[in-house]
Design a protein around this motif. Sequence first.
Motif, short mmCIF file in Angstrom:
data_model
loop_
_atom_site.label_atom_id
_atom_site.label_comp_id
_atom_site.label_asym_id
_atom_site.label_seq_id
_atom_site.Cartn_x
_atom_site.Cartn_y
_atom_site.Cartn_z
N GLY A 1 54.90 -5.08 17.71
CA GLY A 1 56.33 -5.33 17.58
C GLY A 1 56.61 -6.76 18.02
N ARG A 2 57.54 -6.93 18.91
CA ARG A 2 57.85 -8.26 19.44
C ARG A 2 57.16 -8.53 20.77
NH1 ARG A 2 64.18 -8.33 19.45
NH2 ARG A 2 63.69 -9.84 21.05
N SER A 3 56.39 -7.58 21.25
CA SER A 3 55.73 -7.71 22.54
C SER A 3 54.33 -8.27 22.40
CB SER A 3 55.65 -6.35 23.22
OG SER A 3 56.94 -5.83 23.44
N SER A 4 53.91 -9.03 23.40
CA SER A 4 52.57 -9.61 23.43
C SER A 4 51.73 -8.91 24.48
CB SER A 4 52.65 -11.10 23.78
OG SER A 4 53.35 -11.79 22.78
N PHE A 5 50.48 -8.63 24.13
CA PHE A 5 49.55 -7.97 25.02
C PHE A 5 48.19 -8.63 24.92
CE2 PHE A 5 52.62 -4.83 23.68
CZ PHE A 5 52.95 -4.17 24.84
N TRP A 6 47.41 -8.54 26.00
CA TRP A 6 46.02 -8.97 26.01
C TRP A 6 45.19 -7.79 26.47
CZ3 TRP A 6 50.16 -11.86 27.10
CH2 TRP A 6 50.26 -13.11 26.52
N THR A 7 43.98 -7.65 25.93
CA THR A 7 43.13 -6.56 26.40
C THR A 7 42.50 -6.97 27.73
OG1 THR A 7 41.14 -7.32 25.28
CG2 THR A 7 42.59 -5.86 24.03
N ARG A 8 42.24 -5.98 28.55
CA ARG A 8 41.62 -6.25 29.85
C ARG A 8 40.24 -6.89 29.67
NH1 ARG A 8 44.85 -4.34 33.60
NH2 ARG A 8 46.20 -2.59 33.10
N GLU A 9 39.53 -6.49 28.62
CA GLU A 9 38.21 -7.06 28.35
C GLU A 9 38.30 -8.54 28.03
OE1 GLU A 9 39.29 -4.24 26.68
OE2 GLU A 9 38.23 -2.83 27.98
N GLU A 10 39.29 -8.94 27.21
CA GLU A 10 39.49 -10.35 26.86
C GLU A 10 39.82 -11.17 28.10
OE1 GLU A 10 41.40 -10.62 22.45
OE2 GLU A 10 42.73 -9.96 24.06
N VAL A 11 40.71 -10.64 28.91
CA VAL A 11 41.13 -11.36 30.12
C VAL A 11 39.94 -11.53 31.07
CG1 VAL A 11 42.62 -11.25 32.15
CG2 VAL A 11 43.53 -10.65 29.89
N LYS A 12 39.18 -10.46 31.25
CA LYS A 12 38.01 -10.52 32.14
C LYS A 12 36.99 -11.54 31.64
CE LYS A 12 34.35 -7.77 34.19
NZ LYS A 12 33.65 -6.51 34.20
N ALA A 13 36.71 -11.51 30.33
CA ALA A 13 35.74 -12.44 29.75
C ALA A 13 36.21 -13.89 29.88
CB ALA A 13 35.50 -12.10 28.28
N ALA A 14 37.49 -14.13 29.64
CA ALA A 14 38.03 -15.49 29.75
C ALA A 14 37.97 -15.97 31.20
CB ALA A 14 39.46 -15.53 29.23
N TYR A 15 38.29 -15.07 32.14
CA TYR A 15 38.26 -15.43 33.55
C TYR A 15 36.84 -15.78 33.98
CZ TYR A 15 39.04 -15.25 38.56
OH TYR A 15 39.10 -15.58 39.89
N GLU A 16 35.88 -14.96 33.58
CA GLU A 16 34.48 -15.22 33.94
C GLU A 16 33.97 -16.52 33.32
OE1 GLU A 16 32.54 -11.59 32.83
OE2 GLU A 16 33.19 -10.56 34.65
N LYS A 17 34.40 -16.79 32.11
CA LYS A 17 34.00 -18.03 31.44
C LYS A 17 34.56 -19.25 32.17
CE LYS A 17 34.03 -20.36 26.99
NZ LYS A 17 34.46 -20.30 25.58
N LEU A 18 35.83 -19.16 32.59
CA LEU A 18 36.45 -20.27 33.32
C LEU A 18 35.85 -20.43 34.71
CD1 LEU A 18 40.20 -19.88 32.35
CD2 LEU A 18 38.63 -21.67 31.64
N ALA A 19 35.36 -19.35 35.29
CA ALA A 19 34.79 -19.40 36.63
C ALA A 19 33.37 -20.01 36.64
CB ALA A 19 34.75 -18.00 37.24
#
Length: 67
Positions: free
Chosen positions: A44-62
Motif C-alpha cells: 500500500g502506502r507503507s514501507s517495510f524492510w525484512t529483518r533478514e535484509e536489515v541484518k545483512a546490511a548491518y553486518e556488511k556495514l560492520a
Amino acid sequence: MHNAPSTDYGFMRLPEVLAVFRISRTQFYKLIQQGTLPKPKKIGRSSFWTREEVKAAYEKLAQPEQA
C-alpha cells in the motif's frame, strides 16, 4: 482456546530500522540511494524492510573495509 496468528512476519517499519543503524532518517535514505542499504518493500502506502535484509546490511556495514 484459539491462538491468534502472529503478526510478526519478519517486517520492520522505519523507526525500528533507524534504531538498528542509529542514523538519521535523511542519512538512511541517502544510503538507500547510494545502494548501501536495501530499498523498502511497499505494501500500500507503507514501507517495510525484512529483518533478514536489515541484518545483512548491518553486518556488511560492520565489516572493516579492506584496502
